[in-house]
Design a protein around this motif. Sequence first.
Motif, short mmCIF file in Angstrom:
data_model
loop_
_atom_site.label_atom_id
_atom_site.label_comp_id
_atom_site.label_asym_id
_atom_site.label_seq_id
_atom_site.Cartn_x
_atom_site.Cartn_y
_atom_site.Cartn_z
N PHE A 29 -92.89 -86.40 -32.27
CA PHE A 29 -92.29 -86.42 -33.60
C PHE A 29 -91.01 -85.59 -33.63
O PHE A 29 -89.99 -86.03 -34.16
CB PHE A 29 -93.31 -85.92 -34.64
CG PHE A 29 -92.80 -85.94 -36.04
CD1 PHE A 29 -92.70 -87.13 -36.73
CD2 PHE A 29 -92.42 -84.76 -36.68
CE1 PHE A 29 -92.23 -87.16 -38.04
CE2 PHE A 29 -91.96 -84.78 -37.98
CZ PHE A 29 -91.86 -85.99 -38.66
N SER A 30 -91.10 -84.40 -33.09
CA SER A 30 -89.94 -83.53 -33.03
C SER A 30 -90.22 -82.42 -32.03
O SER A 30 -91.36 -82.18 -31.64
CB SER A 30 -89.62 -82.93 -34.41
OG SER A 30 -90.69 -82.12 -34.87
N ILE A 31 -89.17 -81.74 -31.62
CA ILE A 31 -89.29 -80.59 -30.74
C ILE A 31 -89.16 -79.32 -31.57
O ILE A 31 -88.23 -79.17 -32.35
CB ILE A 31 -88.23 -80.62 -29.63
CG1 ILE A 31 -88.41 -81.86 -28.76
CG2 ILE A 31 -88.29 -79.35 -28.79
CD1 ILE A 31 -87.37 -82.01 -27.68
N VAL A 32 -90.11 -78.43 -31.37
CA VAL A 32 -90.12 -77.19 -32.13
C VAL A 32 -89.34 -76.11 -31.39
O VAL A 32 -88.36 -75.56 -31.90
CB VAL A 32 -91.56 -76.73 -32.40
CG1 VAL A 32 -91.56 -75.44 -33.21
CG2 VAL A 32 -92.32 -77.83 -33.14
N LEU A 53 -86.94 -73.21 -33.17
CA LEU A 53 -86.25 -74.07 -34.12
C LEU A 53 -85.61 -73.26 -35.24
O LEU A 53 -84.58 -73.65 -35.79
CB LEU A 53 -87.23 -75.10 -34.69
CG LEU A 53 -86.63 -76.24 -35.51
CD1 LEU A 53 -85.68 -77.07 -34.66
CD2 LEU A 53 -87.73 -77.12 -36.07
N ASN A 73 -80.46 -80.17 -31.11
CA ASN A 73 -81.67 -80.76 -31.67
C ASN A 73 -81.54 -82.27 -31.86
O ASN A 73 -82.52 -83.00 -31.75
CB ASN A 73 -82.02 -80.09 -32.99
CG ASN A 73 -82.40 -78.64 -32.82
OD1 ASN A 73 -83.07 -78.27 -31.86
ND2 ASN A 73 -81.99 -77.80 -33.76
N ASN A 76 -82.12 -83.66 -28.39
CA ASN A 76 -83.33 -83.17 -27.72
C ASN A 76 -83.01 -82.60 -26.34
O ASN A 76 -83.68 -82.91 -25.35
CB ASN A 76 -84.37 -84.28 -27.62
CG ASN A 76 -84.89 -84.73 -28.96
OD1 ASN A 76 -85.06 -83.93 -29.87
ND2 ASN A 76 -85.13 -86.03 -29.10
N VAL A 99 -93.68 -79.26 -28.68
CA VAL A 99 -93.39 -80.41 -29.51
C VAL A 99 -94.42 -80.57 -30.62
O VAL A 99 -95.57 -80.14 -30.51
CB VAL A 99 -93.32 -81.72 -28.68
CG1 VAL A 99 -92.35 -81.56 -27.52
CG2 VAL A 99 -94.69 -82.13 -28.18
N LYS A 100 -93.98 -81.18 -31.67
CA LYS A 100 -94.84 -81.64 -32.74
C LYS A 100 -95.09 -83.13 -32.49
O LYS A 100 -94.14 -83.91 -32.40
CB LYS A 100 -94.17 -81.41 -34.09
CG LYS A 100 -95.02 -81.76 -35.30
CD LYS A 100 -94.27 -81.41 -36.59
CE LYS A 100 -95.04 -81.82 -37.83
NZ LYS A 100 -96.30 -81.03 -37.97
N TYR A 108 -99.39 -78.04 -31.30
CA TYR A 108 -98.05 -78.15 -30.73
C TYR A 108 -98.12 -77.96 -29.22
O TYR A 108 -97.97 -76.85 -28.72
CB TYR A 108 -97.13 -77.11 -31.37
CG TYR A 108 -97.09 -77.20 -32.88
CD1 TYR A 108 -96.22 -78.09 -33.51
CD2 TYR A 108 -97.92 -76.41 -33.66
CE1 TYR A 108 -96.20 -78.18 -34.89
CE2 TYR A 108 -97.89 -76.50 -35.04
CZ TYR A 108 -97.03 -77.39 -35.65
OH TYR A 108 -97.00 -77.47 -37.02
#
Length: 122
Positions: A29-32, A53, A73, A76, A99-100, A108
């Motif tokens: 979903f996203s990188i924290v 983040l 971001n 990535n 990561v999320k 995570y």
Amino acid sequence: QVQLVESGGGLVQPGGSLRLSCAASGRFFSIVNMGWYRQAPGKERELVAYSTLGGNIKYVDSVKGRFTISRDNAKNTVSLQMNSLKPEDTAVYFCLAVVKTSATDTTYPTYWGQGTQVAVSS
């Protein structure tokens, strides 16, 4: 799931510079958080630089003032600019990403790259 690919390692003389890059791809979903670790032969893997983040950045004392971590971001990616390299910087450098996995997950997981060799020698 998530793949991290490092690049930019090599052989450099003391006092030289290298820039390491790491690109994340796959399903997430996203990188924290993103960062760099290194491991020299016969030694434990140690944190080199870490970026959250929220903008919190941490460096191991031995690289402060010489290394700079940065991240994009949107792409990535995370990079490590290494200046004034010393023989003791010789190690395999590993990229990591926390990561999320989805919009609703509360765990995570951490993923690691394969590593890139940095050798500092005259």
